[in-house]
Design a protein around this motif. Sequence first.
Motif, PDB file in Angstrom:
ATOM      1  N   LEU A 123       0.824  -1.207   0.000  1.00 49.73           N
ATOM      2  CA  LEU A 123       0.000   0.000   0.000  1.00 49.73           C
ATOM      3  C   LEU A 123       0.862   1.264   0.000  1.00 49.73           C
ATOM      4  O   LEU A 123       0.363   2.363   0.258  1.00 49.73           O
ATOM      5  N   GLY A 124       2.145   1.094  -0.292  1.00 50.90           N
ATOM      6  CA  GLY A 124       3.058   2.233  -0.254  1.00 50.90           C
ATOM      7  C   GLY A 124       2.627   3.387  -1.156  1.00 50.90           C
ATOM      8  O   GLY A 124       2.766   4.545  -0.808  1.00 50.90           O
ATOM      9  N   ARG A 125       2.049   3.056  -2.306  1.00 47.74           N
ATOM     10  CA  ARG A 125       1.688   4.090  -3.266  1.00 47.74           C
ATOM     11  C   ARG A 125       0.551   4.979  -2.786  1.00 47.74           C
ATOM     12  O   ARG A 125       0.388   6.106  -3.243  1.00 47.74           O
ATOM     13  N   VAL A 126      -0.284   4.465  -1.884  1.00 42.20           N
ATOM     14  CA  VAL A 126      -1.456   5.232  -1.456  1.00 42.20           C
ATOM     15  C   VAL A 126      -1.300   5.778  -0.041  1.00 42.20           C
ATOM     16  O   VAL A 126      -2.267   6.223   0.569  1.00 42.20           O
ATOM     17  N   HIS A 135     -12.367  -1.956  -0.472  1.00 39.96           N
ATOM     18  CA  HIS A 135     -12.573  -2.858   0.654  1.00 39.96           C
ATOM     19  C   HIS A 135     -11.338  -3.700   0.984  1.00 39.96           C
ATOM     20  O   HIS A 135     -10.905  -3.777   2.133  1.00 39.96           O
ATOM     21  N   SER A 136     -10.745  -4.324  -0.028  1.00 36.91           N
ATOM     22  CA  SER A 136      -9.640  -5.239   0.251  1.00 36.91           C
ATOM     23  C   SER A 136      -8.428  -4.467   0.762  1.00 36.91           C
ATOM     24  O   SER A 136      -7.726  -4.919   1.676  1.00 36.91           O
ATOM     25  N   ALA A 137      -8.192  -3.281   0.193  1.00 38.25           N
ATOM     26  CA  ALA A 137      -7.064  -2.466   0.657  1.00 38.25           C
ATOM     27  C   ALA A 137      -7.275  -2.048   2.111  1.00 38.25           C
ATOM     28  O   ALA A 137      -6.327  -1.977   2.890  1.00 38.25           O
ATOM     29  N   GLN A 138      -8.542  -1.785   2.477  1.00 40.17           N
ATOM     30  CA  GLN A 138      -8.818  -1.410   3.872  1.00 40.17           C
ATOM     31  C   GLN A 138      -8.498  -2.563   4.822  1.00 40.17           C
ATOM     32  O   GLN A 138      -7.978  -2.346   5.921  1.00 40.17           O
ATOM     33  N   GLU A 160      -5.653  -2.411   7.760  1.00 43.57           N
ATOM     34  CA  GLU A 160      -5.871  -2.695   9.177  1.00 43.57           C
ATOM     35  C   GLU A 160      -4.824  -3.680   9.710  1.00 43.57           C
ATOM     36  O   GLU A 160      -4.383  -3.572  10.853  1.00 43.57           O
ATOM     37  N   ILE A 161      -4.414  -4.610   8.855  1.00 42.65           N
ATOM     38  CA  ILE A 161      -3.362  -5.552   9.264  1.00 42.65           C
ATOM     39  C   ILE A 161      -2.039  -4.811   9.455  1.00 42.65           C
ATOM     40  O   ILE A 161      -1.326  -5.031  10.436  1.00 42.65           O
ATOM     41  N   ALA A 162      -1.740  -3.881   8.540  1.00 41.26           N
ATOM     42  CA  ALA A 162      -0.504  -3.097   8.666  1.00 41.26           C
ATOM     43  C   ALA A 162      -0.518  -2.297   9.965  1.00 41.26           C
ATOM     44  O   ALA A 162       0.495  -2.184  10.660  1.00 41.26           O
ATOM     45  N   ARG A 163      -1.687  -1.737  10.305  1.00 41.93           N
ATOM     46  CA  ARG A 163      -1.797  -0.970  11.538  1.00 41.93           C
ATOM     47  C   ARG A 163      -1.533  -1.858  12.756  1.00 41.93           C
ATOM     48  O   ARG A 163      -0.842  -1.461  13.690  1.00 41.93           O
ATOM     49  N   GLY A 196       0.993  -6.275  -5.543  1.00 43.29           N
ATOM     50  CA  GLY A 196       1.155  -7.346  -4.572  1.00 43.29           C
ATOM     51  C   GLY A 196       2.037  -6.878  -3.437  1.00 43.29           C
ATOM     52  O   GLY A 196       2.690  -5.850  -3.539  1.00 43.29           O
ATOM     53  N   PRO A 197       2.041  -7.619  -2.341  1.00 42.71           N
ATOM     54  CA  PRO A 197       2.919  -7.259  -1.233  1.00 42.71           C
ATOM     55  C   PRO A 197       4.384  -7.495  -1.570  1.00 42.71           C
ATOM     56  O   PRO A 197       4.708  -8.319  -2.420  1.00 42.71           O
TER      57      PRO A 197
END
Lengths: 257, 335
Positions: free
Chosen positions: A147-150, A160-163, A167-170, B322-323
């Motif tokens: 999610l680095g780009r956003v 939805h999936s990015a959210q 939450e996992i990253a948090r 992807g991750p």
Amino acid sequence: MTATAARPMFMADAVTRRFGSVVAVGDVSLSVEPGQIHGLIGPNGSGKTTLLNLLSGFYAADRGRIALGDIDLTHVGVTRRAELGIARTFQTPRLLGSLSVLDNVMLGGWHQVRSTFMESALDLPRPRREARAIRERATALLDGVGLGRVARQRADTLGHSAQRVLEIARALCMQPRFILLDEPAGGLTVTEIAHLGTIIATMRDAGIGVLLVEHHTDFVFRTCDCVTTLDLGRIIASGAPHAVRTHPDVVKVYLGA
Amino acid sequence: MVGPAGQRRPQTIAAAAIALTVLVPPLTGNLYYVHVATVIGVYWILIATLNLLVGYTGTLSIGHIGLLAIGAYTFAILAGTVGWNSYLALLAGGVLCASIGLLLGLPSLRLPGFYFAMVTTAFGLIVSELALAEGWLTNGSVGMAAPTFPAPFASPDGFYTLVTLIGALVTWLCWNLARSMWGGRMMAVRDSRIAALSLGIPPARTKLIVFVFSGFSAGIAGGLFATSQSYITPDAFTFNLGLYFFVSIIIGGRGSIIGPFIGAVLLALIPELVGSLQKYGTFFYGAILLAVVLLIPGGFGELAARIGSGPKAGTSDATGTGPDLGRLHEAITRL
């Protein structure tokens, strides 16, 4: 996290929780080890989320004991459990929509902040230094989960999936010893579930103990080292994925009697 | 933390604009303008920190009018009747109000927001009744004269300068807090108590700290208010004034520092601008509140941010990327 010599287990011992006359979770014992993915499956209403709430401290157990190694957590509140290294996500991601993606992840670093309210108000060096360290970690985690780009976008602009991944990253920004995931694959496409699987495996390889509550049984049997099945609040099978998968009671519950 | 994504630039512009307008009243040479600007500055000292409580942590306190009154009477009694140094008396009012905030908040901030609003409402009512009834202390409805500050802050222009300096200091503190990790912490408590708890952020303690801080600044504002009015009576602390604090924050926009300032200035100027229509003063408050809530629900702060930041950068979903598992592993394991 470097789990040193002592690698404590996170465990529930004969835990029971009633709502009125309904036994939501009855006499359940379960343990998650560091560097292990423990799957928790079961039909709707079998008590999976209740158990997760008992483990994270949102519900108090009526009976039984919850412990992190030698530390008895049974009467310890949610925030203290978070400080001790127990992170969780929610079935519906609970993000702060008006904050940026990066700021959301940084919130995970809060329990490590030692600078006071007035130090922040006066913009002293310590709060700045702490924020910088947490921002660095959060940025690395966001890059890591893809999610680095956003990172600078508002969190509520994400799909939805990015959210879910956010939450996992948090939760990872809390540098937890154990992480409890409540249906992380819900609503994800096949590709996204595959990505999620690799993220969870990476968490395990890094030494984190993962409890994976999930509806997608295929995903659970593929990903987990150990699986527990609940039905009507009680454990009907627990053990290695292939053993649980073929267990007659599990088959009965999932295919109907 | 930059607070709501991308608000930094417009806020800097707004801050520069405010810094310039602050210089205008003394330059006009009109004492009345200076007085109005001073009173707005005094209100702002209270509103700025009340905004942290209401706008950032989402805690409804209706009792700040009571804290303003206590700060004002403490100042008038200590600096006037007892004869303390004015600055010491001002500080004492702040400390007293901060302590009251602690006592009031400690038992009540654990309860759902509605109960806290009721507790503070009751507090506000009790204070105004006590100010009236305890004549031995407050002179009852007759009121008390409020002392001024020593030179160079004795003249109207001087006092305006003092209020401006304190106002700038309070604004700076609030701004730092909003930009620091506290900004996110406060908003987490407001928007998702459950998420805050799960991250190890204690909501009640967060609100209590902010409430005590806002109590302190309300006490300071009270002392300055007394001097700005020269003479205080219990009538000076009306429910309408408390309402004004609130409406300023709502039309300014929660989660913004500059927005409520615009709100405070606008609302304070209305009674001056409408002149002969003054008896309809509250009507204009209501009309503006209604217009803002219906047309720009985010308040002036959000409007300014929207104009300043232009179109929102890429609202697209991030799927497809992807991750990066190597980076992830490194980020997790590094201490």
